[in-house]
Design a protein around this motif. Structure first.
Motif, PDB file in Angstrom:
ATOM      1  N   LYS A 180      78.358 -34.713  -1.275  1.00 52.95           N
ATOM      2  CA  LYS A 180      77.196 -35.073  -1.048  1.00 52.95           C
ATOM      3  C   LYS A 180      76.733 -36.275  -1.964  1.00 52.95           C
ATOM      4  O   LYS A 180      76.388 -37.219  -2.204  1.00 52.95           O
ATOM      5  N   ASP A 181      78.196 -36.355  -2.692  1.00 56.70           N
ATOM      6  CA  ASP A 181      78.474 -38.008  -2.655  1.00 56.70           C
ATOM      7  C   ASP A 181      79.742 -38.506  -2.677  1.00 56.70           C
ATOM      8  O   ASP A 181      80.341 -39.975  -3.024  1.00 56.70           O
ATOM      9  N   ASN A 227      75.164 -37.647   2.856  1.00 50.55           N
ATOM     10  CA  ASN A 227      73.732 -37.481   2.389  1.00 50.55           C
ATOM     11  C   ASN A 227      72.485 -38.245   2.547  1.00 50.55           C
ATOM     12  O   ASN A 227      72.580 -39.961   1.703  1.00 50.55           O
ATOM     13  N   GLU A 284      81.017 -28.767   0.617  1.00 51.13           N
ATOM     14  CA  GLU A 284      79.892 -29.680   0.118  1.00 51.13           C
ATOM     15  C   GLU A 284      79.161 -30.511  -0.743  1.00 51.13           C
ATOM     16  O   GLU A 284      78.700 -31.106  -1.293  1.00 51.13           O
TER      17      GLU A 284
END
Length: 369
Positions: free
Chosen positions: A244-245, A271, A240
């Motif tokens: 997210k990036d 995200n 995770e």
């Protein structure tokens, strides 16, 4: 003899020669000064390229999507050198689309032999006469379409004959059969009559459309399930924190670059806070020879421009956003000087649902040339 006399004797005058020499020196000085100015830009581009080259190897995590006939090839780049390339979409996608493309296949053969005049058909006002004139290069008097169309019919007959052995869902098999039957009927009638026109082709294609919609349903279901399944798998693999990036670069040709099918699916898996800036739809003129390099090269530009824009233009966020986004850096000033409204030239750059002045919106960035 005086200098003036000598100059007169040899056909020159001091008053003409002196300004000429001075003018040449001035022009030479101007040329050198302008070359010195250009050298500053050459130096910038050299340093920019070096930064970009070094950055490419550090981009992570990145998914590169190459749109193709099978639903796309997806490549995961994580921690620099780790790469996995997968074609995740079930074969049903390709099969459904293959038969859906049959009317386009017929059109591509007969288009040059159409009349260049728009007939009285229901959608006549939607056909540009000039476009039609350029496409219909041979005209209806020529018969070069007959042999290619008969050759395509042989391909379609083979597909129709073997359709029942393809193991398709019943509804999809029926829709594919309908498209192939209508196509073979149109070809048979056209060859028998030695003629066709826009009206007869549109009558044929109109009959196939309900079946094409069925094929589209099956193709979409296959692509969604395949892509989302792969995204879930890779999300677990990289974790995770990295996900997210995530950056995703979707390569496509211009005609499929807006509301691209892969992008629609992938944005749901990214995200939400970063998808507007980290999902990059990258239109290309044609499929690049090295799509991974093209994607990473452009992404490196985007990433370093995101940082440099804020540092180079810290006092003007509007220009900084233009530098980071799809707008040309001079767009704000050109809009100001021409008195144009910002929405007119840059509407296509706005993300779906965007409103207001697009220059002030943070659209998904693309490389600045």
């Amino acid at each position: 003899m005086s200098a003036a006399g000598a100059a007169t004797l040899f056909g020159t005058t001091p008053s003409a020669a002196a300004p000429s020499i001075a003018g040449a020196k001035e022009a030479d000085a101007q040329l050198k000064a302008r070359d010195a100015m250009r050298a500053a830009n050459v130096g910038m581009r050299s340093s920019y390229a070096a930064l970009k080259s070094a950055l490419i190897s550090r981009l992570s995590p990145v998914i590169v999507v190459q749109n193709d006939a099978t639903g796309g090839r997806f490549t995961l780049i994580h921690q620099g050198s780790e790469r996995k390339s997968v074609s995740p979409v079930p074969e049903l996608f390709e099969l459904a689309k293959s038969i859906s493309h049959v009317p386009q296949g017929i059109f591509s053969i007969i288009a040059a032999y159409l009349s260049d005049k728009v007939p009285n058909v229901p959608n006549a006002d939607r056909i540009d006469p000039h476009d039609l004139d350029m496409v219909a290069s041979e005209g209806p008097q020529a018969d070069g379409w007959t042999r290619p169309l008969q050759g395509y019919a042989a391909t379609l007959r083979t597909a129709r004959r073997q359709l029942g052995k393809a193991g398709l869902p019943q509804e999809l098999e029926a829709s594919c059969g309908k498209i192939l039957d209508e196509a073979l009927t149109f070809i048979g009638d056209s060859v028998k009559n030695g003629a066709f026109d826009i009206a007869s082709f549109e009558e044929f294609s109109g009959r196939t459309y309900p079946s094409i919609r069925v094929n589209m349903k099956f193709a979409a279901e296959a692509q969604i399930s395949g892509v989302e399944g792969l995204m879930r798998k890779w999300r677990v693999e990289i974790g995770e924190e990295a996900w997210k990036d995530l950056y995703t670069v979707v390569l496509s040709i211009w005609t499929t670059s807006e509301l691209n099918q892969a992008s629609i699916i992938i944005r749901r898996c990214m995200n939400p806070a970063k998808v507007a800036t980290h999902l990059i739809d990258l239109p290309t003129v044609e499929v690049p020879r090295d799509p991974i390099f093209v994607a990473l090269d452009n992404l490196a530009r985007i990433v370093q421009d995101n940082v440099s824009a804020e540092m180079v233009f810290p006092t003007d966020p509007v220009v900084a956003d233009a530098f980071k986004g799809k707008e040309d850096l001079l767009s704000v000033e050109i809009l100001h000087q021409t008195g144009a409204t910002a929405g007119a030239p840059t509407t296509a750059s706005r993300p779906p649902g965007g409103s207001g002045c697009p220059v002030r919106e943070a659209a998904a960035p693309l490389p600045v040339s």
